[in-house]
Write an enzyme that holds these catalytic residues in place. Structure first.
Site, short mmCIF file in Angstrom:
data_model
loop_
_atom_site.label_atom_id
_atom_site.label_comp_id
_atom_site.label_asym_id
_atom_site.label_seq_id
_atom_site.Cartn_x
_atom_site.Cartn_y
_atom_site.Cartn_z
N GLY A 72 3.19 7.72 4.20
CA GLY A 72 2.35 7.57 5.27
C GLY A 72 3.47 7.05 6.60
N GLY A 200 -0.84 10.20 -0.21
CA GLY A 200 -1.31 10.71 -1.44
C GLY A 200 -1.42 9.54 -2.35
N CYS A 331 2.63 -3.95 2.27
CA CYS A 331 3.68 -3.95 3.18
C CYS A 331 4.07 -5.09 3.59
CB CYS A 331 3.52 -2.75 4.13
SG CYS A 331 3.26 -0.95 3.45
#
Length: 407
Positions: A72, A200, A331
Site C-alpha cells: 500500500g 494484499g 506503522c
C-alpha cells in the site's frame, strides 16, 4: 504462542490456506519469468493476467486499469507523485489530518519541495466537513488524497460526495482504500475515484504484494523506472507468487463479501455493546452521534476508549490471555505519542491514552469474542485500581495535554 485470539486484522491478516495453495507452485515448479518469450515463461504470464482480472473484479474495474505493486505504501507514493507530475503547473494538495503515514509523510516531504498542503480537520466523530473541503479547493489544486476508511477507527468517508466536489475543480482524486477493499463493496466503473490503492496482506494474501487502480485516461508516470513490466507503469520483474496470491484472495473476498460483512458486523456489535454495558467510563471512538452508533464504519472495526488508564497496559494484559489487539496503526507503534487520528478528533486526554482497536476477520469466532468479553472487565478494573489518575484529576490531565500540545 500456542493459542492466539487475533483481533488485530487492520494491521495484517492471516493468509487464507487456499491462497497459500494457489501460490505454492509458482515458488517451485512454475518459476519462469512472465515477460519471457518462451512458453515456460508464457504460462506464468497467463496466471498474472488472470490475477489482474480477479483483482479488477473485486473493485469493479477493468483489468487494464490494475498495476501490481509491492504494498500500500508504494501504491500511495506512486499515485501521489504521478498525479503531481501530470499537472506540473499546479502546486496544491488537499488531504486530511487522519491519513495513514504513507500519505501524510509524503505530503510533508512535498511541502519542503514547494507544494502547499491543506490538511482537513475531522470532527468528534472522525468525519470531515465537506464545506471545509470545498473552501480549500482552488484552480491550483492538483490532487485530493483521502482514505476510504480510517485504519484506527474504521470510520468510512463519503468518498463519492468528496469526488464530486473534487471534479468541480479538475483535480485528480486519489483514495487509499487499503482498509476498505474486501470489507465493503466497491465499483470503480461508477466511481469518481481516479487512483485507488489496495494491499494484499489486509485481505488474507501475503505481505509484499498490492495493487494500484489507475482509471483509464488518467495520465500516469511510473514511480519505478526500468523495464517494460506492467505496461511500462511499474518496472521490476513481477512477484508472480504474490500476484497469484492476491488474485486468489480477491476472488475469495468477492465471493463471500456479503456473508463476511454480515458476520463481522454481528460479532463487532456484540463485542462493542457488551463492553460498553459491563465496563464503566468507556466509549466508542468514531461515528457516534448523541450516544448512538451510526453506520459509517467498517463492519469489522471498533475503537474503544477506556478512561484513566494506558492503552499499552491493556494490550500487555490482553497478551497474557493470548489476545492480540492494538492501540493504533502498526506503522506508528514504535512511537510513544498518542494516536494522531484520535488527537485530531479532539478526544480528551483521559480517553486518548486508553483507546484500544479491535479489528475482526472472517476467521473470528463467537468463542473468541466470548473470551475477550470474559477477561476485559477484570483487566480494566485491575488497571484502574493501580492507576494514579482518577476522575477528580481529569481537568488537570486535560489542561496538561493542551499545554504540551501548544509548545
Amino acid at each position: 504462542m500456542q493459542t492466539c485470539i487475533y483481533l488485530d486484522n487492520n494491521a495484517t491478516t492471516r493468509v487464507d490456506p487456499e491462497v497459500v495453495e494457489a501460490m505454492l507452485p509458482y515458488l517451485s515448479e512454475y518459476y519462469g519469468n512472465p515477460s519471457s518469450m518462451h512458453s515456460f515463461g508464457g504460462q506464468v504470464g497467463k496466471v498474472v493476467k488472470q490475477a489482474r482480472q480477479q483483482v479488477a473484479a473485486l473493485i469493479g474495474a477493468d483489468d487494464s486499469e490494475i498495476i501490481f505493486t509491492s504494498c500500500g505504501t508504494e501504491g500511495d507514493n506512486a499515485a501521489i507523485r504521478a498525479a503531481l507530475q501530470a499537472q506540473p503547473d499546479k502546486r496544491h494538495i488537499v488531504t486530511t489530518q487522519v491519513e495513514h503515514p504513507a500519505v501524510l509523510n509524503v505530503c510533508k516531504q512535498l511541502e519542503t519541495q514547494g507544494y502547499t498542503v491543506t490538511y482537513l480537520s475531522v470532527n468528534r466523530q472522525g468525519q470531515i466537513d465537506l464545506d471545509e473541503l470545498a473552501a480549500s479547493m482552488t484552480g491550483n489544486t492538483a490532487l485530493v488524497t483521502i482514505m476510504y476508511a480510517n485504519n484506527e477507527t474504521g470510520v468510512v468517508f463519503p468518498i463519492e460526495q468528496i469526488g464530486l466536489r473534487v471534479k468541480e475543480y479538475g483535480a485528480i482524486f486519489h483514495v487509499d482504500a487499503v482498509q476498505a477493499v474486501g470489507k465493503i463493496p466497491l465499483n470503480m466503473k461508477t466511481s469518481t475515484v481516479d487512483l485507488l490503492t489496495l494491499s494484499g496482506h489486509k485481505l488474507h494474501a501475503p505481505k509484499g504484494i498490492g495493487a494500484l487502480y489507475v482509471r483509464r485516461g488518467v495520465r500516469f508516470r511510473p514511480l519505478l523506472v526500468g523495464g517494460h513490466q506492467e505496461r511500462g507503469r511499474r518496472a521490476g520483474t513481477e512477484n508472480v507468487p504474490g500476484i497469484v496470491a492476491l488474485g486468489k484472495a480477491a476472488e475469495i473476498e468477492l465471493a463471500h463479501l456479503a456473508a463476511t460483512t454480515n458476520k463481522q458486523k454481528q460479532l463487532r456489535d456484540r463485542l462493542e455493546k457488551t463492553l460498553l454495558e459491563t465496563i464503566p467510563n468507556c466509549e466508542v471512538n468514531g461515528d457516534v452521534f448523541d450516544g448512538k452508533l451510526r453506520k459509517n464504519r467498517l463492519p469489522n472495526t471498533t475503537n474503544i476508549g477506556f478512561k484513566y488508564i494506558e492503552g499499552e497496559a491493556i494490550l500487555l494484559s490482553l497478551n497474557q490471555f493470548g489476545i492480540c489487539a492494538s492501540s493504533g496503526s502498526a506503522c506508528t507503534s514504535g512511537s510513544l505519542e498518542p494516536s494522531h487520528v484520535l488527537r485530531s478528533m479532539g478526544l480528551p486526554y483521559t480517553t486518548l491514552h486508553g483507546s484500544i482497536r479491535f479489528s475482526l476477520s472472517r476467521y473470528t469466532t463467537d468463542a473468541e469474542v466470548d473470551t475477550v468479553l470474559a477477561v476485559m472487565p477484570g483487566i480494566i478494573e485491575r488497571l484502574r485500581a493501580l492507576s494514579p489518575f482518577n476522575n477528580d484529576q481529569a481537568d488537570w490531565l486535560q489542561g496538561r495535554e493542551e499545554t504540551l500540545a501548544h509548545r
